[in-house]
Scaffold this active site. Structure first.
Site, PDB file in Angstrom:
ATOM      1  N   LYS A 124      13.898 -36.856  10.186  1.00 55.02           N
ATOM      2  CA  LYS A 124      12.561 -36.463   9.725  1.00 55.02           C
ATOM      3  C   LYS A 124      12.697 -35.569   8.496  1.00 55.02           C
ATOM      4  O   LYS A 124      13.662 -34.800   8.366  1.00 55.02           O
ATOM      5  CB  LYS A 124      11.857 -35.720  10.858  1.00 55.02           C
ATOM      6  CG  LYS A 124      10.402 -35.347  10.611  1.00 55.02           C
ATOM      7  CD  LYS A 124       9.826 -34.701  11.865  1.00 55.02           C
ATOM      8  CE  LYS A 124       8.330 -34.415  11.727  1.00 55.02           C
ATOM      9  NZ  LYS A 124       7.768 -33.890  12.994  1.00 55.02           N
ATOM     10  N   SER A 130       3.768 -36.803  13.982  1.00 59.80           N
ATOM     11  CA  SER A 130       4.178 -36.530  12.618  1.00 59.80           C
ATOM     12  C   SER A 130       5.560 -37.057  12.256  1.00 59.80           C
ATOM     13  O   SER A 130       5.912 -37.090  11.076  1.00 59.80           O
ATOM     14  CB  SER A 130       4.140 -35.009  12.374  1.00 59.80           C
ATOM     15  OG  SER A 130       5.110 -34.341  13.136  1.00 59.80           O
ATOM     16  N   SER A 146       4.561 -35.464  18.467  1.00 57.66           N
ATOM     17  CA  SER A 146       5.006 -35.972  17.165  1.00 57.66           C
ATOM     18  C   SER A 146       6.223 -36.874  17.215  1.00 57.66           C
ATOM     19  O   SER A 146       6.521 -37.559  16.243  1.00 57.66           O
ATOM     20  CB  SER A 146       5.297 -34.798  16.216  1.00 57.66           C
ATOM     21  OG  SER A 146       4.111 -34.119  15.908  1.00 57.66           O
TER      22      SER A 146
END
Length: 568
Positions: free
Chosen positions: A154, A229, A253
């Site tokens: 990420k 996310s 997320s």
């Protein structure tokens, strides 16, 4: 354990164009950033994007676009992370072959879904060659548990010489100078890092869309959200441009992108996988006072998630990250890994959260999962979750401890407008910061909730909880509006695994709105499912939940459930 310099040569080359922000509009910063990223994809790895522009589902494009050789398709298509490490350890594949294949497939995924933020393929292949050479010259050296494994990250994770812009203009073209603790640990275990993936503006919505990189799309249905996310990891892994990546989970997320893209996603209890040193759009120190966040893996198999957790815990991450628990991985006697005939697995089934009714395909997936578990001898206990209203109110209050001032200031520093999904949720409305008395009250409420749930596990004598990760499958862009099915387990700090169990089928017809059980707000959510044609290809998943800091036992239970649910 590998002692090779983690990322050689210097990764400053991956951020060649440094621009003075004072001279550029946020839109110009974004355009330059995208151009810099796109230029790092070799010409031979480019596909005819227009050829696939009209296609809704692009999952098969890596197989037919001609960029990957049959050998590279085999490497990237037919093995999970556990298999690949074993094949590199045995010498069946070289690290360079595996790394090159995944870099190429990640490049294809990027061109199809806009899932990447940072590309450092050349540096990754150089590291792969060094690992191969080191093995050749030191054949008796002990190999790290992640030897040669390409791992995606990420965008929040920091690597020297590479941006961690998290989709904000104010952080763009400002390369990191230090490692976050997790990538540093992964490299020491022999992994190869090769790309970072997209996130939503503010990291507080389920649409991975921001003003710097644009929108990440869902490869199963490009009209639907890819989630967030940790949104870029979902399409990248679904297209097998990665088979193991790491994200973070503050309210779902990791689990929401796993649901949207039909992959496995594991949110451990906090403090197990290193979290420190990331770039997060909250004030420093928020980790100790706000919502309990976790770092965790997303992968193509359940056992890959467990393998990642075991590899990290065996490395004693608390020696690197003081925020980690000193919790060893305990080797179990294989004879004790399964429940005996006199002690069957007991799983609590939660039909909904008491606020939003699962839509027809989600209900079908849940019903089928429960039937499979019962047929396998699992005891199913129907359960309603208590105090959900309190947990959701607590979540909202914890998100706004500082009245959203810091995040608002970050956006205002470059005069960025809000993207549609962020504007819709309305979480950035400035308000007063919480007082210390108010914060103490929130902590008291959180503790009383955890006490109640501790009683629930004991009173029902259950091994796990089964429910949906959301009341719907992936939904149209900018319309995801609830994280209640996942966020409640962040309040409790429970480990949770998302397991894919199917896809929307033509029989999943829209039914009468009267099936929405909880009033007008529920009815609006229920209507997000508009039928099997609009949601064609959307994955269906379930979520398995365990007890706080009981992650190793939970992974054994989750693996048993996964084997039952995914058996043909």
């Amino acid at each position: 354990m590998s002692t090779i310099n983690p990322m050689t040569p210097d990764l400053q080359s991956s951020a060649e164009t440094i621009v003075p922000h004072a001279q550029l509009h946020w839109s110009e910063i974004g355009a330059q950033k995208r151009n810099t990223r796109d230029a790092l994809i070799p010409g031979a790895w480019r596909i005819d994007v227009e050829k696939y522009a009209s296609r809704i589902n692009v999952l098969d494009v890596p197989l037919v676009c001609g960029v990957l050789s049959p050998y590279e398709l085999d490497i990237t298509s037919n093995f999970d992370a556990v298999d690949l490490v074993e094949k590199m350890r045995s010498g069946t594949f070289s690290v360079e072959e595996v790394t090159t294949a995944f870099c190429k497939r990640a490049a294809i995924a990027q061109q199809l879904t806009n899932c990447l933020t940072e590309i450092f393929f050349n540096e990754a292949i150089d590291r792969a060659r060094l690992l191969d050479q080191r093995r050749k010259t030191h054949p008796h050296e002990v190999l790290g548990p992640l030897f040669g494994l390409p791992i995606s990250l990420k965008d929040t994770y920091q690597i020297p010489g590479i941006d961690a812009s998290i989709g904000l203009a104010c952080y763009t073209f400002k390369p990191s100078t230090t490692y976050s603790s997790l990538p540093k640990l992964l490299l020491s275990l022999g992994a190869v890092l090769y790309c970072k993936t997209n996130v939503p503006q503010t990291m507080m919505t389920a649409d991975s869309h921001n003003n710097i990189f644009g929108r990440t799309t869902n490869p199963a249905n490009r009209n639907l959200t890819a989630g967030g996310s940790t949104g870029g990891e979902g399409p990248l892994i679904a297209l097998r441009g990665s088979i193991l990546g790491f994200g973070t989970d503050l309210a779902g997320s990791i689990r929401i992108p796993s649901l949207c893209n039909g992959i496995y996603g594991f949110k451990p209890s906090s403090g197990l996988i290193p979290f420190s040193g990331q770039r997060i759009p909250f004030l420093p120190g928020w980790e100790s006072v706000g919502i309990i966040a976790s770092a965790g893996p997303l992968a193509t198999s359940c056992r890959a998630c467990i393998f990642a957790l075991e590899s990290i815990l065996r490395a004693c991450p608390a020696d690197l990250d003081p925020g980690c628990l000193r919790m060893p991985w305990v080797v179990q006697d294989p004879a004790n890994l399964n429940t005996g005939a006199g002690n069957p697995l007991r799983v609590a089934f939660v039909a909904d959260d008491g606020f939003s009714t699962p839509t027809p395909p989600v209900r079908r997936g849940l019903r089928s999962s429960v039937e499979k578990l019962r047929a396998a001898g699992v005891e199913i206990v129907d359960l309603k979750l208590p105090l959900v209203t309190d947990m959701l109110q607590l979540m909202g209050d914890m998100f706004a401890l500082d009245g959203s001032k810091h995040l608002t200031e970050l956006l205002q520093s470059s005069q960025e407008p809000l993207v549609p999904s962020v504007e819709k949720i309305g979480l950035l409305t400035p308000g007063p910061s919480k007082t210390m008395e108010e914060y103490y009250s929130l902590n008291k409420l959180r503790y009383s909730i955890t006490e109640k749930y501790t009683e629930l596990w004991r009173d029902h004598n259950i091994d796990a909880i089964l429910m949906a990760p959301a009341p719907y499958t992936a939904v149209p862009l900018d319309s995801w509006s609830t994280a209640s099915y996942t966020a409640i387990f962040n309040i409790l700090d429970y480990p949770s695994l998302v397991i894919p169990v199917g896809h929307v089928e033509h029989t999943d017809m829209v039914d009468d709105i009267s099936n929405a059980l909880y009033g007008d707000a529920d009815a609006q959510l229920y209507q997000k499912y508009t039928g099997p044609e609009a949601c064609s290809g959307a994955p269906i998943c379930v979520q398995v939940i365990g007890k706080k800091q009981d992650d190793q036992a939970f992974t054994r239970v989750a693996a048993m459930i996964d084997s039952i649910l995914t058996s043909s």
